[in-house]
Design a protein around this motif. Structure first.
Motif: not given
Length: 835
Positions: A575-587
């Motif tokens: 759920d990357p949208k819950s923390i407003k990530l455009k690119c969860w892979e980079s995170f």
């Protein structure tokens, strides 16, 4: 410098006909030939001499008063009284073949045995090798017959306990020695060295013969005038040979950390050395991984950079710790890589539509497909790494689980480990220290005794072990639960911060270090509790203590990595949208970078406080000379933990292997300096012959297998980010290969076989499990072969021991039969003399 000793019967020294300790077949054949000749020619004289000596001994016994009084039984009675006195004094001989007075027949059989004919005096050896040097001078390839030797040059086959008259041998030994020196002088340098090596003489005697031969050679050369051309040729040959040896020495010195590893192994033994060898192995794995990803991913994307947005972050320095900010828009992370092909201009509109270029990018055609290259580069890199790991583990099984025992290894180490080409003082000192440490380890293993304990002691020790393991498991469970709830708390904080405006971006980035710091702190402190539990258990064997510590640290690392994988793939990626990530892979790549960096920082803190400051406190405050012992288990598991992070992060951070390489290089020099300065060798030396195999096994199965499962699950099951990365238009990363195969099939229908092969081999995970199963079967069969060889060697050793016992039994029975036959004859002779 040091070389491995290979017992090769096909070596050139064997072909030259020179006698050596391993050329037993030729030695025994020569002795058999000598026995046959003497049995035909002089066997009767030898038997007559033995009978004469036995008769003299009988006459000496017959002169005693006890023997004259009772000629029939007093000899046995006197022997029984003597044996009783020896039993009372506690001087009973261990070997029944020693200290007996044998008959002439028994002594002849004893003298005919190959084991009794090997021993020869120095004069016989010199005489024999004088003939051998004459043989080389005459360029004869066959061995001379034994009858050509003089009787003093022949091997001694006299009976046991008989002393030969050596006055003549001493008189002629000087002459034979001079002849041998003359012959050695006339030989070439290589033949002379081979001959001296093959002589069964002491090192001092060989040096003396070599010195005399060289002195005479110098006198001969000084007395002759060497032509100018010959002298020039001689100097050219010497110069070329020295240049060649210098070049070989230079190539040998290019091996990474060779001298440093020898110093560590010589002072601290194989246990500490295995850590540094394992670190060197990990360095090579990361170099390979970095070369693959750098050549096929980083370099093409750096040559063709994408168009970046205007609001790029500036460099503040905090990025070195967090990996975020300025580094987010570089080739370091997954989000920087484009999803289009790199190359020349396109030809038609369809290609432009399929290219899906970003705004402002040039229209490129299919020359380098970045999504396809990203997918197959990661897959091929992991596949080749798996093959290398399986091969290394299979090879390590054959080297570590040795089939020979410590007694034979000890003999080889004593007799064959020194390299006589070592001439530098530092190298000689280092080599002697290394051999001394290895001998201590082998002797400790040979002298290790298993103390039998009572049932109460076993039950008490079992209770202590159970309590220690309960403490370790409970503490590990508590720490893992703490990491789980703390990671959930940090995830909730990220969700809350995404809903509001961040006033201070630097403090927000610094807060991302909280989870890596907590995990690294637990990895630093909890192994201390494990060591306390091991101290409470008080293991008898240091190697068993090391294996127990490895098991407990492995349990901790695997549990922590399992919780972190769930945090990254089950919370952030789900759920990357819950923390407003455009690119969860980079995170996730930034998280792995932070964990890898924090692991290195806390390892340095452990080196500083756990080794350096503790050594100063022990010397200055406690007034002790004892230094801390290097903790092999904890340091090795730290290496495996860091390597697992690097393997898991190569999908999200292609440059992470370079960070791991830099970390390993710094870690080697820091740990080596700390070990040499702050640590001491184990108080009880022990040889850890299987340690490297265990390290490679742990690196393969818990580490590489876990990282491969995470990467495979990410590429086959998780939806990639829709706005960044090379797979932004795909539902799964694995579809990049499928799309490429479909395009090839459209362009050329004859390639439909390739599409079916891709669907079966790549998309179907069944074949991945089949490949893993094949690798496991190979390793299992290799271990079984080694185990079977070990059992066969054990049976052969037992058979050799039984054959020795059979010889003792047969010789003893032969002596008893002879005694029974000789007793009636003595009775008859005594009766005749009384009459």
């Amino acid at each position: 410098m040091a070389r491995n000793v290979n017992f090769d019967l096909n070596h050139s020294l064997m072909e030259a006909g020179l006698e050596s300790p391993i050329d037993e077949e030729g030695v025994h054949d020569s002795f058999s030939q000598l026995i046959a000749e003497q049995s035909q020619n002089g066997g009767l004289s030898d038997a007559f001499e033995l009978q004469q000596l036995q008769g003299q001994l009988d006459d000496e016994d017959r002169d005693s008063v006890g023997y004259l009084s009772s000629p029939g039984h007093e000899f046995k009675g006197r022997r029984n009284v003597r044996r009783d006195m020896e039993l009372e004094d506690g001087e009973r001989p261990v070997d029944p073949l020693i200290g007996e007075r044998w008959s002439s027949a028994t002594m002849k059989i004893l003298s005919s045995m190959p084991s009794r004919t090997i021993g020869r005096n120095r004069g016989a050896i010199i005489s024999q090798y004088y003939n051998r040097t004459m043989q080389l001078r005459r360029r004869r390839q066959s061995r001379p017959a034994i009858r050509d030797f003089s009787r003093s040059a022949r091997p001694s086959i006299r009976g046991y306990g008989i002393e030969a008259d050596t006055t003549d041998a001493e008189g002629t030994e000087v002459t034979k020695r001079e002849r041998l020196v003359n012959n050695l002088q006339n030989l070439s340098a290589s033949d002379r060295v081979r001959m001296l090596r093959a002589m069964p003489l002491s090192v001092a005697e060989k040096n003396e013969l070599r010195r005399l031969a060289l002195q005479k050679e110098k006198r001969t050369l000084s007395g002759k005038q060497i032509p100018c051309c010959s002298r020039l040729k001689y100097y050219i040959i010497i110069g070329v040979r020295q240049s060649w040896y210098s070049w070989l020495s230079f190539l040998h010195s290019l091996q990474l950390w060779q001298v440093a590893l020898k110093r560590v192994g010589g002072r601290f033994g194989t246990g500490v050395l295995s850590y540094f060898l394992f670190l060197k192995t990990l360095l090579f794995f990361n170099v390979f991984l970095f070369l693959v990803t750098g050549a096929f991913l980083v370099l093409p994307q750096a040559v063709h950079p994408p168009v970046l947005s205007a609001g790029r972050s500036s460099f503040t320095g905090l990025e070195l710790l967090t990996g975020a900010g300025y580094f987010s828009d570089t080739v370091m992370y997954y989000g920087y890589y484009s999803n289009y092909t790199l190359g020349g201009s396109c030809r038609d509109t369809d290609d432009r539509q399929n290219a899906s270029l970003p705004k402002g990018a040039s229209l490129d055609c299919v020359l380098y497909n970045m999504p396809l290259a990203y997918f197959f580069t990661i897959g091929v890199a992991f596949f080749i790494t798996c093959i290398i790991l399986v091969y290394s583990m299979s090879k390590s099984f054959g080297q570590s689980f040795r089939i020979d025992k410590s007694h034979s290894i000890l003999a080889m180490k004593v007799l064959c480990s020194w390299d006589f080409k070592v001439i530098k003082k530092t190298s000689v000192r280092l080599m002697s220290e290394n051999i001394c440490t290895q001998l201590k380890e082998l002797l400790a293993e040979v002298n290790h005794k298993h103390v039998k304990k009572t049932s109460c002691q076993k039950f008490g020790r079992l209770m202590v072990h159970g309590l220690a393991w309960a403490i370790c498991i409970a503490s590990t469970t508590a720490c893992v639960l703490g990491i789980y709830y703390f990671s959930e708390y940090m995830h909730q904080n990220l969700q809350a911060s995404s809903r509001r405006v961040i006033k201070n971006p630097l403090s927000h980035e610094a807060s991302l270090l909280a989870l890596p710091v907590v995990v690294s702190l637990i990895n630093l402190l909890l192994p201390g509790l494990f060591n306390l539990a091991a101290w409470m258990e008080d293991y008898d064997s240091p190697s068993v203590r090391t294996y127990a510590a490895i098991s407990r640290n492995l349990m901790l690392k695997v549990s922590v990595l399992g919780v972190l994988c769930y945090h990254w793939l089950g919370r952030v990626a789900a759920d990357p949208k819950s923390i407003k990530l455009k690119c969860w892979e980079s995170f996730v790549g930034q998280e792995l970078y932070r964990f890898l960096l924090m692991d290195f920082i806390f390892t340095l803190l452990d080196t500083l406080f756990g080794e350096f400051l503790w050594r100063l406190f022990s010397e200055k405050v406690l007034k002790r000379r004892r230094k801390p012992v290097f903790d092999i288990a904890r340091n090795v598991l730290e290496l495996i933990y860091g390597q697992t992070l690097a393997w898991m992060g190569v999908l999200f951070t292609p440059v992470l292997p370079a960070v791991q390489i830099l970390k390993l290089l710094l870690l080697f020099y820091i740990k080596k300096s700390s070990v040499m300065m702050n640590c001491q060798a184990p108080r009880r030396p022990y040889r850890v012959s299987q340690m490297t195999t265990i390290f490679i096994t742990l690196l393969c199965f818990p580490s590489f297998l876990g990282a491969s499962v995470c990467v495979t699950y990410t590429m086959w099951s998780i939806t990639p980010s829709p706005s960044c990365g090379p797979f932004q238009e795909l539902k799964k990363m694995s579809q990049a290969g499928k799309r490429w195969v479909e395009e090839l099939e459209k362009d050329n229908p004859n390639l439909s076989v390739l599409a079916r092969a891709h669907s079966y081999l790549v998309e179907n995970p069944f074949f991945l499990f089949v490949g893993a199963g094949i690798f496991l079967i190979i390793i299992y069969f290799h271990s079984q072969v080694v185990d079977g060889q070990r059992k066969i060697i054990t049976l052969l050793q037992e058979q050799i021991e039984n054959e020795g016992e059979d010889k003792k039994f047969l010789i003893t029975r032969l002596q008893s039969i002879h005694e029974r036959k000789r007793t009636p004859a003595r009775r008859l002779t005594s009766q005749d003399s009384s009459c």
